[in-house]
Motif scaffolding. Structure first.
Motif, PDB file in Angstrom:
ATOM      1  N   ALA A 152      16.845  15.170  -3.477  1.00 30.04           N
ATOM      2  CA  ALA A 152      15.701  15.810  -4.485  1.00 30.04           C
ATOM      3  C   ALA A 152      15.522  14.520  -4.739  1.00 30.04           C
ATOM      4  CB  ALA A 152      16.719  16.153  -5.815  1.00 30.04           C
ATOM      5  N   PRO A 153      14.194  14.384  -4.536  1.00 32.57           N
ATOM      6  CA  PRO A 153      13.414  12.703  -4.947  1.00 32.57           C
ATOM      7  C   PRO A 153      13.399  12.773  -6.450  1.00 32.57           C
ATOM      8  CG  PRO A 153      12.009  13.586  -2.954  1.00 32.57           C
ATOM      9  CD  PRO A 153      13.325  15.157  -3.732  1.00 32.57           C
ATOM     10  N   SER A 154      13.670  11.583  -7.031  1.00 30.27           N
ATOM     11  CA  SER A 154      13.650  11.510  -8.008  1.00 30.27           C
ATOM     12  C   SER A 154      11.897  12.051  -8.949  1.00 30.27           C
ATOM     13  CB  SER A 154      13.754   9.936  -8.975  1.00 30.27           C
ATOM     14  OG  SER A 154      13.856   9.853 -10.304  1.00 30.27           O
ATOM     15  N   MET A 155      11.864  12.290 -10.505  1.00 29.61           N
ATOM     16  CA  MET A 155      11.163  13.181 -11.442  1.00 29.61           C
ATOM     17  C   MET A 155      11.040  11.445 -12.387  1.00 29.61           C
ATOM     18  SD  MET A 155       9.588  15.086  -9.528  1.00 29.61           S
ATOM     19  CE  MET A 155       8.553  15.472 -11.085  1.00 29.61           C
ATOM     20  N   SER A 156      11.590  10.709 -11.805  1.00 24.13           N
ATOM     21  CA  SER A 156      12.022   9.942 -13.127  1.00 24.13           C
ATOM     22  C   SER A 156      11.748   8.846 -12.303  1.00 24.13           C
ATOM     23  CB  SER A 156      13.827   9.921 -14.209  1.00 24.13           C
ATOM     24  OG  SER A 156      14.131   9.687 -12.797  1.00 24.13           O
ATOM     25  N   THR A 157      11.762   8.583 -11.585  1.00 25.03           N
ATOM     26  CA  THR A 157      11.094   6.876 -11.027  1.00 25.03           C
ATOM     27  C   THR A 157       9.684   7.127 -10.411  1.00 25.03           C
ATOM     28  OG1 THR A 157      12.896   7.217 -10.638  1.00 25.03           O
ATOM     29  CG2 THR A 157      11.777   5.641  -9.399  1.00 25.03           C
ATOM     30  N   ALA A 158       8.784   5.715 -10.543  1.00 25.64           N
ATOM     31  CA  ALA A 158       7.617   5.960 -10.542  1.00 25.64           C
ATOM     32  C   ALA A 158       7.299   5.225  -8.540  1.00 25.64           C
ATOM     33  CB  ALA A 158       7.065   5.192 -11.514  1.00 25.64           C
ATOM     34  N   GLY A 159       6.684   6.082  -7.929  1.00 29.50           N
ATOM     35  CA  GLY A 159       5.874   5.566  -6.563  1.00 29.50           C
ATOM     36  C   GLY A 159       7.628   6.392  -6.445  1.00 29.50           C
ATOM     37  N   HIS A 160       8.158   6.266  -5.111  1.00 34.14           N
ATOM     38  CA  HIS A 160       9.227   6.773  -3.737  1.00 34.14           C
ATOM     39  C   HIS A 160       9.973   5.919  -4.466  1.00 34.14           C
ATOM     40  CE1 HIS A 160       9.118   2.531  -1.985  1.00 34.14           C
ATOM     41  NE2 HIS A 160       7.939   2.835  -1.392  1.00 34.14           N
ATOM     42  N   GLY A 161      10.611   4.589  -5.669  1.00 32.85           N
ATOM     43  CA  GLY A 161      11.870   4.242  -6.395  1.00 32.85           C
ATOM     44  C   GLY A 161      12.325   3.473  -5.305  1.00 32.85           C
ATOM     45  N   LEU A 162      11.786   2.757  -4.268  1.00 32.33           N
ATOM     46  CA  LEU A 162      12.475   1.784  -3.102  1.00 32.33           C
ATOM     47  C   LEU A 162      12.017   0.568  -3.201  1.00 32.33           C
ATOM     48  CD1 LEU A 162      12.440   4.981  -0.113  1.00 32.33           C
ATOM     49  CD2 LEU A 162      14.719   3.754  -1.406  1.00 32.33           C
ATOM     50  N   ARG A 163      13.341  -0.447  -2.783  1.00 37.80           N
ATOM     51  CA  ARG A 163      12.333  -1.730  -3.264  1.00 37.80           C
ATOM     52  C   ARG A 163      13.052  -3.030  -2.418  1.00 37.80           C
ATOM     53  NH1 ARG A 163       7.925  -1.814  -4.220  1.00 37.80           N
ATOM     54  NH2 ARG A 163       7.262  -1.575  -6.474  1.00 37.80           N
ATOM     55  N   LEU A 164      12.739  -3.603  -1.479  1.00 32.72           N
ATOM     56  CA  LEU A 164      13.205  -4.614  -0.666  1.00 32.72           C
ATOM     57  C   LEU A 164      14.497  -5.342  -0.752  1.00 32.72           C
ATOM     58  CD1 LEU A 164      12.997  -4.520   2.369  1.00 32.72           C
ATOM     59  CD2 LEU A 164      11.781  -7.027   1.909  1.00 32.72           C
ATOM     60  N   HIS A 165      15.650  -5.102  -0.200  1.00 33.44           N
ATOM     61  CA  HIS A 165      16.440  -5.844  -1.100  1.00 33.44           C
ATOM     62  C   HIS A 165      16.212  -7.540   0.332  1.00 33.44           C
ATOM     63  CE1 HIS A 165      20.598  -8.000  -1.642  1.00 33.44           C
ATOM     64  NE2 HIS A 165      21.361  -6.716  -1.591  1.00 33.44           N
ATOM     65  N   ALA A 166      15.647  -8.270  -0.881  1.00 37.42           N
ATOM     66  CA  ALA A 166      14.802  -9.441  -0.503  1.00 37.42           C
ATOM     67  C   ALA A 166      16.382 -10.074   0.675  1.00 37.42           C
ATOM     68  CB  ALA A 166      13.948 -10.532  -0.915  1.00 37.42           C
ATOM     69  N   ASP A 167      17.092 -10.133  -0.283  1.00 41.14           N
ATOM     70  CA  ASP A 167      18.363 -11.241   0.459  1.00 41.14           C
ATOM     71  C   ASP A 167      19.355 -11.178   1.548  1.00 41.14           C
ATOM     72  OD1 ASP A 167      17.377 -13.338  -1.702  1.00 41.14           O
ATOM     73  OD2 ASP A 167      19.583 -12.210  -3.264  1.00 41.14           O
ATOM     74  N   ALA A 168      19.409  -9.383   1.659  1.00 39.60           N
ATOM     75  CA  ALA A 168      19.981  -8.808   2.462  1.00 39.60           C
ATOM     76  C   ALA A 168      18.554  -7.922   4.097  1.00 39.60           C
ATOM     77  CB  ALA A 168      20.627  -7.632   2.081  1.00 39.60           C
ATOM     78  N   ALA A 169      17.647  -8.273   3.754  1.00 43.50           N
ATOM     79  CA  ALA A 169      16.864  -8.358   4.792  1.00 43.50           C
ATOM     80  C   ALA A 169      16.347 -10.091   5.736  1.00 43.50           C
ATOM     81  CB  ALA A 169      15.202  -8.094   4.378  1.00 43.50           C
ATOM     82  N   ALA A 170      16.838 -10.931   5.106  1.00 40.91           N
ATOM     83  CA  ALA A 170      16.223 -12.240   5.791  1.00 40.91           C
ATOM     84  C   ALA A 170      16.951 -12.894   6.410  1.00 40.91           C
ATOM     85  CB  ALA A 170      16.332 -13.259   4.202  1.00 40.91           C
ATOM     86  N   GLU A 171      18.278 -11.586   6.737  1.00 41.65           N
ATOM     87  CA  GLU A 171      18.564 -12.245   7.854  1.00 41.65           C
ATOM     88  C   GLU A 171      18.165 -12.406   9.260  1.00 41.65           C
ATOM     89  OE1 GLU A 171      22.549 -10.472   8.708  1.00 41.65           O
ATOM     90  OE2 GLU A 171      22.898 -10.866   7.099  1.00 41.65           O
ATOM     91  N   TYR A 172      17.973 -11.014   9.373  1.00 46.30           N
ATOM     92  CA  TYR A 172      16.919  -9.789  10.307  1.00 46.30           C
ATOM     93  C   TYR A 172      15.138 -10.109   9.945  1.00 46.30           C
ATOM     94  CZ  TYR A 172      20.944  -7.657   9.129  1.00 46.30           C
ATOM     95  OH  TYR A 172      22.754  -6.873   8.432  1.00 46.30           O
ATOM     96  N   ALA A 173      15.257 -11.903   9.898  1.00 47.74           N
ATOM     97  CA  ALA A 173      13.089 -11.241   9.196  1.00 47.74           C
ATOM     98  C   ALA A 173      12.692 -11.785  10.769  1.00 47.74           C
ATOM     99  CB  ALA A 173      12.838 -12.426   8.447  1.00 47.74           C
ATOM    100  N   VAL A 174      11.972 -11.389  11.988  1.00 43.14           N
ATOM    101  CA  VAL A 174      11.290 -12.295  13.365  1.00 43.14           C
ATOM    102  C   VAL A 174      10.244 -13.234  12.752  1.00 43.14           C
ATOM    103  CG1 VAL A 174      10.581 -11.259  14.550  1.00 43.14           C
ATOM    104  CG2 VAL A 174      11.919  -9.606  13.832  1.00 43.14           C
ATOM    105  N   LYS A 175      10.293 -14.015  13.358  1.00 45.26           N
ATOM    106  CA  LYS A 175       9.423 -15.223  13.028  1.00 45.26           C
ATOM    107  C   LYS A 175       8.481 -15.610  14.845  1.00 45.26           C
ATOM    108  CE  LYS A 175      11.905 -18.042  10.070  1.00 45.26           C
ATOM    109  NZ  LYS A 175      12.723 -17.029  10.141  1.00 45.26           N
ATOM    110  N   GLU A 176       7.065 -14.814  14.365  1.00 43.28           N
ATOM    111  CA  GLU A 176       5.944 -15.351  15.458  1.00 43.28           C
ATOM    112  C   GLU A 176       6.694 -14.862  16.783  1.00 43.28           C
ATOM    113  OE1 GLU A 176       3.410 -16.747  15.202  1.00 43.28           O
ATOM    114  OE2 GLU A 176       4.173 -17.627  13.171  1.00 43.28           O
ATOM    115  N   GLY A 177       7.779 -12.885  16.953  1.00 40.24           N
ATOM    116  CA  GLY A 177       7.375 -12.224  17.688  1.00 40.24           C
ATOM    117  C   GLY A 177       8.638 -12.172  18.447  1.00 40.24           C
ATOM    118  N   ARG A 178       9.655 -13.180  17.873  1.00 42.75           N
ATOM    119  CA  ARG A 178      10.402 -13.827  18.507  1.00 42.75           C
ATOM    120  C   ARG A 178      12.036 -12.646  18.277  1.00 42.75           C
ATOM    121  NH1 ARG A 178       8.417 -18.387  18.388  1.00 42.75           N
ATOM    122  NH2 ARG A 178       8.834 -18.909  17.786  1.00 42.75           N
TER     123      ARG A 178
END
Length: 370
Positions: free
Chosen positions: A344-370
């Motif tokens: 059940a998508p939340s009815m108390s949160t604006a938008g889709h309610g999802l936010r990127l966990h920048a620190d967790a994502a950083a180790e997977y970042a792709v640079k220049e397509g490599r």
């Protein structure tokens, strides 16, 4: 009273390549990682987020051609932004990576608009369901019997999800004995009360798919996804039967004409919000399906798909795909919990309610397509 809508100021895109826990495969493809391309739309006080599961090359397309088409436009007009992007990509070709990039931006614009209005995204889209059914999906052909049984047991008994899907069509449909053995194991593992679905990823010929369909009925399989290539519309149509299982396809739909052509050939139309052109095109595809008396099933990207699902009257169920579930739980805050077989998508949160966990994502970042 006239409301002044903030204009889109900037669009950024980043790609992340997330390794799989172990090599994975279906009937026609093997992989060891999944690439996520995230689009971020800034407009006034709003920061909208969208993404697609595609190739790194979507990122420069988003920051170049697509951003140029919508920067300066009112963020509260997602369909107008979508139309501008559609016009801008005319000579690039709509299908494939271009549509994936378009989808990510469209999703982000809708999210930003909902956040500015301080309403849940599903409400802005036109919510009709408080909650929607999900089915757990994985069962890769690369799994051994113990791994498959453990995954199925975790879904049905651990998370209480009463619908599960496994991959068959191994080796382009040339390992039928193992396919049937895995279907048998799945039924024995989940028991008689859970629904069992299979996905051949287009691996079979029409004749082989027709023969195996009889065996699938014996095991109570009610959903046969892409038994043959989704490009073989006559083949899909030939496999439809009053006795089931339902024939499903549509995950490679990148524009409205594709879905219009496919509808007569399937029992249920699959739509992928991160490929089809985002929420804007999803709504049109769902309307086409309704006009043909067909239901829609959401393909993958579960946390984004849930909001479109809740706003679709003729909706059947949402694929809670193991790979995307794992990635979205690790890299985003605010994800939904499929336990119990419904979300059940939340009815108390604006938008889709999802936010990127920048620190967790950083180790997977792709640079220049490599």
């Amino acid at each position: 009273m006239t409301v002044s809508a903030p204009h889109i100021e900037r669009i950024d895109a980043r790609a992340y390549r997330v390794p799989a826990p172990s090599p994975e495969a279906d009937g026609t493809l093997a992989w060891d990682s999944t690439t996520l391309v995230v689009a971020r739309v800034r407009a006034g006080e709003a920061d909208g987020l969208g993404w697609t599961y595609a190739d790194f090359s979507c990122a420069p397309l988003i920051e170049g051609k697509l951003a140029a088409a919508v920067v300066g436009r009112p963020v509260l007009d997602p369909p107008a932004c979508w139309t501008a992007m559609q016009h801008a990509i005319r000579n690039l070709g709509r299908a494939g990576l271009v549509s994936c990039a378009l989808s990510a931006v469209d999703i982000a614009i809708w999210d930003a608009a909902a956040r500015l209005l301080d309403v849940p995204l599903s409400r802005l889209l036109g919510r009709v369901h408080d909650e929607v059914d999900v089915y757990a999906s994985g069962g890769f052909t690369s799994q051994d019997d113990d791994e498959l049984a453990a995954q199925l047991d975790g879904w049905v008994r651990g998370q209480r999800i009463p619908r599960v899907k496994i991959k068959i069509g191994e080796s382009w449909g040339n390992a039928v004995a193992r396919d049937i053995g895995r279907v048998r194991l799945a039924r024995e593992t989940i028991g008689d009360d859970a629904a069992l679905y299979v996905d051949a990823n287009g691996g079979y010929s029409v004749g082989r798919a027709r023969r195996i369909a009889g065996t699938l009925r014996e095991f109570g399989v009610t959903w046969f996804e892409e038994p043959v290539s989704s490009d073989d519309l006559p083949g899909l149509a030939q496999l439809r039967s009053p006795d089931g299982p339902d024939i499903a396809a549509g995950e490679y739909g990148y524009d409205l004409p594709y879905f219009a052509r496919m509808l007569p050939s399937v029992d249920c139309l699959q739509v992928d919000v991160t490929r089809c052109g985002g929420y804007t095109e999803w709504r049109r595809a769902a309307a086409l399906a309704a006009a043909a008396n067909r239901e829609v099933s959401a393909h993958c990207a579960p946390n984004l798909s849930a909001h479109a699902a809740a706003a679709t009257p003729n909706f059947r169920h949402l694929e809670w795909f193991a790979d995307h579930d794992r990635i979205e739980r690790e890299l985003f805050y605010g994800g939904l919990d499929p336990s119990g077989g419904r979300v059940a998508p939340s009815m108390s949160t604006a938008g889709h309610g999802l936010r990127l966990h920048a620190d967790a994502a950083a180790e997977y970042a792709v640079k220049e397509g490599r």
